[in-house]
Every structure is written in structure tokens, then in C-alpha cells.
Scaffold this motif. Structure first.
Motif, PDB file in Angstrom:
ATOM      1  N   VAL A  54      27.619 -18.084 143.913  1.00 54.64           N
ATOM      2  CA  VAL A  54      26.824 -16.754 143.386  1.00 54.64           C
ATOM      3  C   VAL A  54      26.159 -17.107 142.338  1.00 54.64           C
ATOM      4  O   VAL A  54      26.396 -18.269 141.521  1.00 54.64           O
ATOM      5  CB  VAL A  54      28.121 -15.883 142.784  1.00 54.64           C
ATOM      6  CG1 VAL A  54      28.886 -16.689 141.780  1.00 54.64           C
ATOM      7  CG2 VAL A  54      27.558 -14.795 141.989  1.00 54.64           C
ATOM      8  N   THR A  55      24.744 -16.752 142.353  1.00 52.13           N
ATOM      9  CA  THR A  55      23.647 -17.204 141.446  1.00 52.13           C
ATOM     10  C   THR A  55      22.996 -16.113 140.706  1.00 52.13           C
ATOM     11  O   THR A  55      22.565 -14.920 141.345  1.00 52.13           O
ATOM     12  CB  THR A  55      22.767 -17.903 142.248  1.00 52.13           C
ATOM     13  OG1 THR A  55      23.004 -18.977 142.963  1.00 52.13           O
ATOM     14  CG2 THR A  55      21.463 -18.491 141.344  1.00 52.13           C
ATOM     15  N   ASP A  56      23.119 -16.265 139.332  1.00 53.85           N
ATOM     16  CA  ASP A  56      22.244 -15.304 138.792  1.00 53.85           C
ATOM     17  C   ASP A  56      20.840 -15.514 138.295  1.00 53.85           C
ATOM     18  O   ASP A  56      20.626 -16.622 137.728  1.00 53.85           O
ATOM     19  CB  ASP A  56      23.205 -14.900 137.476  1.00 53.85           C
ATOM     20  CG  ASP A  56      22.553 -13.549 136.781  1.00 53.85           C
ATOM     21  OD1 ASP A  56      21.519 -13.454 136.236  1.00 53.85           O
ATOM     22  OD2 ASP A  56      23.477 -12.505 136.805  1.00 53.85           O
ATOM     23  N   HIS A  57      19.877 -14.864 139.123  1.00 54.34           N
ATOM     24  CA  HIS A  57      18.554 -15.364 138.842  1.00 54.34           C
ATOM     25  C   HIS A  57      17.915 -15.266 137.518  1.00 54.34           C
ATOM     26  O   HIS A  57      17.031 -16.010 137.106  1.00 54.34           O
ATOM     27  CB  HIS A  57      17.631 -14.609 139.943  1.00 54.34           C
ATOM     28  CG  HIS A  57      18.381 -14.877 141.247  1.00 54.34           C
ATOM     29  ND1 HIS A  57      18.204 -16.058 142.254  1.00 54.34           N
ATOM     30  CD2 HIS A  57      19.092 -14.101 142.305  1.00 54.34           C
ATOM     31  CE1 HIS A  57      19.087 -15.821 143.288  1.00 54.34           C
ATOM     32  NE2 HIS A  57      19.484 -14.663 143.295  1.00 54.34           N
ATOM     33  N   ARG A  58      18.336 -14.441 136.555  1.00 54.69           N
ATOM     34  CA  ARG A  58      17.681 -14.280 135.347  1.00 54.69           C
ATOM     35  C   ARG A  58      17.959 -15.367 134.537  1.00 54.69           C
ATOM     36  O   ARG A  58      17.070 -15.617 133.590  1.00 54.69           O
ATOM     37  CB  ARG A  58      18.626 -13.123 134.666  1.00 54.69           C
ATOM     38  CG  ARG A  58      18.415 -11.758 135.335  1.00 54.69           C
ATOM     39  CD  ARG A  58      19.112 -10.571 134.856  1.00 54.69           C
ATOM     40  NE  ARG A  58      20.285 -10.936 135.364  1.00 54.69           N
ATOM     41  CZ  ARG A  58      21.522 -10.087 135.108  1.00 54.69           C
ATOM     42  NH1 ARG A  58      21.235  -9.033 134.344  1.00 54.69           N
ATOM     43  NH2 ARG A  58      22.680 -10.318 135.364  1.00 54.69           N
ATOM     44  N   ILE A  59      19.061 -16.293 134.719  1.00 55.52           N
ATOM     45  CA  ILE A  59      19.275 -17.316 133.740  1.00 55.52           C
ATOM     46  C   ILE A  59      19.327 -18.558 134.599  1.00 55.52           C
ATOM     47  O   ILE A  59      19.979 -19.577 134.055  1.00 55.52           O
ATOM     48  CB  ILE A  59      20.590 -17.085 132.990  1.00 55.52           C
ATOM     49  CG1 ILE A  59      21.827 -16.556 133.822  1.00 55.52           C
ATOM     50  CG2 ILE A  59      20.534 -16.166 131.923  1.00 55.52           C
ATOM     51  CD1 ILE A  59      23.112 -16.697 133.137  1.00 55.52           C
ATOM     52  N   ASN A  60      19.106 -18.563 136.105  1.00 58.60           N
ATOM     53  CA  ASN A  60      19.033 -19.704 136.859  1.00 58.60           C
ATOM     54  C   ASN A  60      20.612 -20.377 136.854  1.00 58.60           C
ATOM     55  O   ASN A  60      20.809 -21.581 136.653  1.00 58.60           O
ATOM     56  CB  ASN A  60      18.155 -20.630 136.480  1.00 58.60           C
ATOM     57  CG  ASN A  60      18.009 -21.689 137.745  1.00 58.60           C
ATOM     58  OD1 ASN A  60      18.336 -21.380 138.909  1.00 58.60           O
ATOM     59  ND2 ASN A  60      17.446 -22.836 137.400  1.00 58.60           N
ATOM     60  N   PHE A  61      21.872 -19.710 136.956  1.00 59.62           N
ATOM     61  CA  PHE A  61      23.133 -20.052 136.694  1.00 59.62           C
ATOM     62  C   PHE A  61      23.854 -19.707 137.910  1.00 59.62           C
ATOM     63  O   PHE A  61      23.996 -18.789 138.397  1.00 59.62           O
ATOM     64  CB  PHE A  61      23.650 -19.240 135.539  1.00 59.62           C
ATOM     65  CG  PHE A  61      25.147 -19.495 135.127  1.00 59.62           C
ATOM     66  CD1 PHE A  61      25.432 -20.682 134.386  1.00 59.62           C
ATOM     67  CD2 PHE A  61      26.140 -18.842 135.688  1.00 59.62           C
ATOM     68  CE1 PHE A  61      26.561 -21.130 134.268  1.00 59.62           C
ATOM     69  CE2 PHE A  61      27.556 -18.986 135.283  1.00 59.62           C
ATOM     70  CZ  PHE A  61      27.712 -20.259 134.671  1.00 59.62           C
ATOM     71  N   SER A  62      24.621 -20.760 138.503  1.00 62.98           N
ATOM     72  CA  SER A  62      25.311 -20.799 139.694  1.00 62.98           C
ATOM     73  C   SER A  62      26.662 -21.180 139.621  1.00 62.98           C
ATOM     74  O   SER A  62      26.886 -22.220 138.581  1.00 62.98           O
ATOM     75  CB  SER A  62      24.750 -21.669 141.031  1.00 62.98           C
ATOM     76  OG  SER A  62      23.184 -21.119 141.295  1.00 62.98           O
ATOM     77  N   LEU A  63      27.560 -20.512 140.322  1.00 65.40           N
ATOM     78  CA  LEU A  63      28.856 -20.798 140.280  1.00 65.40           C
ATOM     79  C   LEU A  63      29.202 -20.955 141.806  1.00 65.40           C
ATOM     80  O   LEU A  63      28.940 -20.281 142.799  1.00 65.40           O
ATOM     81  CB  LEU A  63      29.907 -19.597 139.903  1.00 65.40           C
ATOM     82  CG  LEU A  63      29.751 -19.567 138.361  1.00 65.40           C
ATOM     83  CD1 LEU A  63      30.451 -18.368 137.974  1.00 65.40           C
ATOM     84  CD2 LEU A  63      30.351 -20.971 137.560  1.00 65.40           C
TER      85      LEU A  63
END
Length: 373
Positions: free
Chosen positions: A330-339
Motif C-alpha cells: 500500500v502506497t500513500d502518494h502524498r507522502i511517498n510512503f509505502s508498506l
């Protein structure tokens, strides 16, 4: 009179200019809640009391910090007095060290209270999830998101209630509106608004191809009647018979309710309950939150014309987060954060995402404060 706060850090000095204006508002509210005319107006009095209460904790820390600064200045004078008692100077040195540590701790507390208070009081939430691009697969994904948020809410000790829903024949959701009630619900979930994209092999796919679908999420703070005034003359209320998937009748009476707010054109419907009265009450809860967000969005637009305030159309290209099932990512594109623990995330374990987003937006909020003082 509160002394002007003095800090070595430019960020702190700018931050506390905001606090000074909050203190002025706090003292104004203290005057208002003691005013007989305000007390006689129960709606206005309730609003003032709530705002006063929401400011009280941060103002308490603000006053405490000013007292620490005053005592530091007294200790500094004693320490700098070359003709003074040496024992007193040693005591002053110890006190300066102690007060400096307390000052730093208070600064951190105030900073945290300041940024966590952005967006108003600790409100409950009304969430709206709608299937976007992708047909039945998008509706199935909307259902998955709903269950993810319900599980997260349960872990946070929050209560959820479905206000309206439009299920599909395969168990998906064209749309669902539900409330999340509990301490800090809005503060935790506020950054979930936007388009969520999923990449996976749909249950309806026979050739094993990966499809991309989307669903939109809106997070609205739930507001009470005293917080937003709705003129009954501005409402057009219609009743109709509800029907389920495929035209299946849910009930034989006109219990479903549709409310149109004529000045804004906002339309809310509710048909989950068999009681027309209950459906109307739920629809009014949704309408109040949508109107609150509508008017707040107008205010934000006036302050910053470039700020994006809409959640998007549900198109695949408009996304805040991607759920990639083949990669378990799962990637949040607003903060370029992936799990790489999507299976865990879909079980409601979204704390890492929420914590990362909160830290990011708190930092952004502080930057905006520095730019506007």
C-alpha cells in the motif's frame, strides 16, 4: 497583561504570535459567556462555551509558559548580580537549568496541542465511500474499504453506525455513508479523504488479469444543530419507497427520505431504516456535516485560491493511495510512503499510515503558520 514571549528559535516566535491571538479570543469568549444577552441565547451560548473549552487546555499551557519565562528572568537577574550573595547565585543557576528544561517541555506540549487542534474540536466523523471507475470491482473495493475503517474504528474504541448504503448484487457497495463516534475520530481519519486506487485480480475476472479500480472517500466532521443553523424554509423534503439490489423491495411504505438544501443544491437521501422519522433524522445529520464542509471549503478557498479541497472524480489517475494486492503493498502518494503489509492494512491496521500522514501535515501546517504571521 501577558508578556511577549521570547524564544531563540524563529519558528517558536512565529508560532506564539498565533497563540497570542488565541489568547485574545479566549479572553473575549470569557466576556461573552458572562454576558446576559449571550446567556439568554442558548444556541450562541453553547457555541461560545464549546469554543472556550476547546481553547482552555492550550491557553493553560500558554499561561504556564509565561510564568516560567517570568521566573527565568528573575533568576537571570540574580545570577547576573556580581555583588550578590554567591549562594543565591548558585541557587539561581540551578533554577535556571530547571526552568529551561521546563520551558522546552512546555514548548513541545504547546506545539503538539497547536497542530493537533487544527481543524477544530475533537469531533465525530461522517464518512462517505463511493465506488468510482471499475464497475463491480470498484464496488467490491468500496466494501473492502468500509470494512477496513470499521475494524480500525473498533480498535480505537470508536462506535460506527451506517447512515445510508447502496449495496450491489455481488456484495459490493455503490455507496455507503456511516458515522464514527469516539474521542479524536476526526483528528485520526481526516486525511483519508480522496481517491483510493486498487490493483488486483477481480473475483469477476476469469483470465487472471490485474485490473485497476478506484473508490472515493470523504471525511466530514459531524456537527451539532447549534453549530450550523438550517432554515426549514430552505429544505425540500421528499419521501419515496426504498428498493434493494435489482429492484427488490425493502419495504412497502414511503419511508425513504430525500432532503434538498435549495440555497446550495446539496441533496441527501436516506433509506436504510424502515421508519421515515429515523431516515429523516439520519439525513439531517449528513446534511449538517455536508453544509459545514461546504461553508468551510468556501472560507478555505478565500484564504488560499490554489488549495485543492475536492476529493476528485474517482478516476484511476486521481489517487491519494494505491492498494497493490499482487505486491502486498500500500502506497500513500502524498507522502511517498509505502508498506508491504497490505493484508494487515485491510484488517484495519492503518495506524502507520495515519501516523505518517499526521506528522507530515502537522509540519506543513506549522510552515503555513510561519508564512502568515
Amino acid at each position: 497583561m501577558i508578556e511577549k514571549l521570547k524564544f531563540a528559535q524563529p519558528e517558536a516566535e512565529a508560532l506564539f504570535k498565533k497563540l497570542e491571538s488565541m489568547y485574545e479570543r479566549y479572553t473575549e469568549l470569557e466576556r461573552l459567556v458572562a454576558d446576559p444577552e449571550v446567556i439568554a441565547n442558548s444556541a450562541r451560548y453553547t457555541v461560545c462555551i464549546k469554543e472556550h473549552g476547546s481553547l482552555s487546555k492550550i491557553i493553560s499551557k500558554y499561561l504556564e509558559l509565561n510564568e516560567v519565562l517570568r521566573r527565568k528572568e528573575e533568576a537571570r537577574i540574580v545570577f547576573s548580580d556580581n555583588s550578590g550573595d554567591k549562594d543565591l547565585q548558585l541557587l539561581a543557576t540551578d533554577e535556571l537549568d530547571s526552568l529551561t528544561a521546563k520551558e522546552e517541555a512546555l514548548y513541545k506540549e504547546i506545539k503538539q496541542l497547536f497542530v493537533s487542534g487544527d481543524g477544530g474540536p475533537q469531533k465525530n466523523v461522517i464518512m462517505e465511500i463511493r465506488a468510482g471507475t471499475g464497475g463491480e470491482e470498484a464496488a467490491l473495493f468500496a466494501g473492502d474499504l468500509f470494512r477496513m475503517y470499521v475494524k480500525y474504528a473498533e480498535r480505537q474504541g470508536c462506535k460506527t453506525e451506517v447512515l445510508d448504503s447502496s449495496p450491489t448484487e455481488l456484495g459490493g457497495l455503490k455507496e455507503i455513508i456511516f458515522s464514527v463516534e469516539g474521542r479524536g475520530a476526526y483528528q485520526k481519519l481526516r486525511y483519508e479523504s480522496g481517491t483510493h486506487r486498487v490493483q488486483r485480480v477481480p473475483l469477476t475476472e476469469t483470465s487472471g488479469r490485474i485490473h485497476t479500480s478506484a473508490a472515493t472517500v470523504a471525511v466530514l466532521p459531524e456537527v451539532e444543530e447549534v453549530e450550523i443553523e438550517i432554515d426549514p424554509n430552505d429544505l425540500e423534503i421528499d419521501t419515496f419507497r426504498a428498493s434493494g439490489p435489482g429492484g427488490q423491495k425493502v419495504n412497502k411504505t414511503s419511508s425513504a427520505v430525500r432532503i434538498t438544501h435549495k440555497p446550495t443544491g446539496l441533496v441527501v437521501k436516506c433509506l436504510d431504516e424502515k421508519s421515515q422519522h429515523k431516515n429523516k433524522a439520519k439525513a439531517m445529520r449528513i446534511l449538517r456535516s455536508r453544509l459545514y464542509e461546504f461553508y468551510e471549503s468556501q472560507k478555505r478557498s478565500e484564504r488560499d485560491k490554489t488549495r485543492r479541497i475536492q476529493i476528485g472524480t474517482g478516476d484511476r489517475s486521481e489517487k491519494i493511495r494505491t492498494y497493490n494486492f499482487p505486491q502486498n503493498r500500500v502506497t500513500d502518494h502524498r507522502i511517498n510512503f509505502s508498506l508491504y503489509e497490505l493484508d494487515n492494512v485491510m484488517q484495519g491496521n492503518i495506524d502507520k499510515l495515519i501516523d505518517a500522514l499526521t506528522a507530515h501535515y502537522e509540519e506543513e501546517y506549522l510552515k503555513q503558520c510561519l508564512e502568515t504571521v
